[in-house]
Every structure is written in structure tokens, then in C-alpha cells.
Design a protein around this motif. Structure first.
Motif: not given
Length: 308
Positions: A49-50, A53, A55, A58-59, A177-178
Motif C-alpha cells: 500500500k505504500e 492503492k 486493490r 493490496t488485497k 498510493n493512497a
């Protein structure tokens, strides 16, 4: 008929030229025609996640993937032991999928679509079924960057197992990223736990059947794992030319996005209906800016349509 040398390069003409050079039937894949469909899982790392973003990275998710060999690879003229290998994989769930294409060399053999068509036209087989090597050598002398992929493969002999092969993404992807921070990354898949395992002499690796048998036996014996790495850009890194590596690419900073675990095989039909189109990227991973990526997106869709 292959396109004439004066033809303007288009994704469709590239597909035709690849098949003509490789001697492939009309409904075959234009590249990486020989392959094995597999399934598995993806588990993200805490660091993913760094970087993005997306998914799909990241999932956790299921994985559908395809190991392949570029049996029609024009770089393999007279060099059967150095056939390019490929590994395509799909991560994520509906609406959040990413499809990534990687290969056993960190560079592509052409910088532009026109150069790729000319490269292939120079290697068109003649009446004897072989290319005119004088024509090949003349083109290579005028376009030395088109030799970088073949030179890499010659200098880095492949292991006799697809499970022990390092796979590279040749494109630079903008990852966000987020926090809204964007930087370019390159994908690299590194085998896990295979470094010390003995392999056969690389000469035996030229057989697609042997590679396939080895892969299936390894999957049956235990999981085959790959670390999905993101190579991080530095100021000034070339992002528009896929024939050039980033400086110190082998030793630079990389982040492990996650781990792909191959747990079983699938009927090849499960992958044959798919194109693993690089245009399919979940938000957080953007389209690379280079010309070859844009062309590849269109060419893969054309190739899939012709196979139906």
C-alpha cells in the motif's frame, strides 16, 4: 502475405508479421504461443500500500496465470536454447483486476512500432524457409538497440525450469498510493525457495515439453512461489524506451508487493479464452507512457479476436 516493407506499422500488421516469422497458424497466439495455464493465490505484503492503492495488489485474491515460451520468437533464429519465456498473471476480483505481462528478459527488442515491423520484415523466411541473414545483419547494424534483448538472453542462460526463472516487466508503470503520490515502477517476479535447487543442463531447456513436464511435476510436489517486486524509479530514469534498462536495475531499491503461489494447473482452454490484456489495470496502477505499450494493448485484442 506478410506486409510489404513500405507498409505503415499498425498493431494488426505486427500480429500478421509475428505469425509469418514464427510460422504460426492463423488462430495461434501471435507471441508466446506455447504455454501452460495455472491457478493460484496472491497475498499482499504490508509494504504494497505504500507503493499503490490498487486493490489488485493490496488485497488477497485468486490468481489465473500462464507460463509460456515464445516459440515464434524472432530473436531465436539459430538460438533455440535462448527462447524467451513469459509469465502472464491476473490479480484481483471483478472490477479491480490487473493483468500483468512479464518475460525472461528485462527489455523489448524494439523501441517503436515502425522499428518492430521492420525488425520482423527483415526476418521473414524466404523460399527455403529461412531468413536472409545478410538482411538481418544489415538491419541489426543500423538498429543496434534491437540486439539488446538477444544479447541479454545470450549472457544470462536460462535455468531448466520455468519455476526457477526470473521474469521482468519491460514497461514503466505509474503507481499511485493512497496519499496521492505517484512514481514509476517496473515489475519483477523472483522465484522463492528455488535458488539452491539443482536444475538440468540448460541445453535441455529448449524443449517446451520438458519445461512443461518439469513445471507440472513441481506444482504437483509442492507450491511454486514468486515474489512480486516493484523496482522503484529514480530521477532521470528512461520511461519511454523499452529497449533500455534503468541504470543499476539489478541492484536498485525494490519493494515486495506480495507473493504469488501457484497451487495447481488448469486446462489450457481456461487461459486460451483470455488475452491477459495489459490495458486491464485496477486504479492505482496506470498505463505506461511508451509507444510499445499502447500498441501492445491493441495487438493483444486483435490476436484474441483472430483466435476465436
Amino acid at each position: 502475405m506478410p506486409p510489404s516493407p513500405s507498409s505503415a506499422a499498425t498493431p494488426a500488421s505486427i500480429v500478421d508479421a509475428l505469425k509469418a516469422v514464427g510460422g504460426l497458424p492463423p488462430k495461434a497466439r501471435a507471441s508466446f504461443a506455447g504455454g501452460r495455464c495455472v491457478r493460484g493465490t496472491y497475498a499482499p505484503s504490508d509494504q504494497a500500500k505504500e507503493i499503490t492503492k490498487s486493490r489488485s495488489f493490496t488485497k488477497p485474491s485468486r490468481v489465473l496465470a500462464r507460463f509460456s515460451a515464445d516459440v515464434g520468437n524472432p530473436n531465436a533464429v539459430g538460438a533455440e536454447r535462448r527462447l524467451l519465456r513469459g509469465f502472464s498473471f491476473r490479480l484481483g476480483s471483478d472490477g479491480e483486476r490487473s493483468e500483468i505481462l512479464t518475460q525472461s528478459a528485462p527489455v523489448h527488442f524494439a523501441r517503436t512500432l515502425d522499428q518492430m515491423l521492420a525488425f520482423l520484415q527483415a526476418r521473414m523466411p524466404g523460399a527455403d524457409g529461412k531468413p536472409d541473414m545478410a538482411q538481418v545483419e544489415a538491419f541489426s547494424a543500423a538498429n543496434p538497440e534491437t540486439l539488446r534483448q538477444a544479447s541479454y538472453l545470450a549472457a544470462h542462460p536460462l535455468p531448466a525450469s520455468r519455476a526457477c526463472t526470473i521474469y521482468w516487466g519491460v514497461h514503466a508503470f505509474p503507481a499511485t498510493n493512497a496519499m496521492g503520490e505517484t512514481r514509476f515502477i517496473k515489475f519483477k517476479l523472483a522465484p522463492v525457495g528455488e535458488e539452491g535447487r539443482p536444475t538440468e543442463d540448460v541445453a535441455t531447456a529448449k524443449s517446451t515439453d520438458l519445461l512443461q513436464d518439469d513445471l507440472e511435476s513441481r506444482i504437483a510436489a509442492r507450491d511454486v512461489r514468486f515474489s512480486v517486486m516493484a523496482l522503484l524509479d529514480r530521477p532521470g530514469d528512461p520511461v519511454m524506451d523499452v529497449t533500455i534498462r534503468w541504470p543499476d536495475e539489478d541492484g536498485r531499491e525494490a519493494v515486495r508487493l506480495g507473493t504469488i503461489v501457484i497451487t495447481g494447473t488448469e486446462p489450457n482452454e481456461a487461459c486460451d479464452g483470455l488475452v491477459f490484456n495489459p490495458a486491464h489495470l485496477a486504479e492505482g496502477i496506470g498505463h505506461p507512457p511508451d509507444e510499445m505499450f499502447a500498441a501492445r494493448r491493441a495487438a493483444y485484442a486483435i490476436s484474441q479476436k483472430l483466435r476465436r
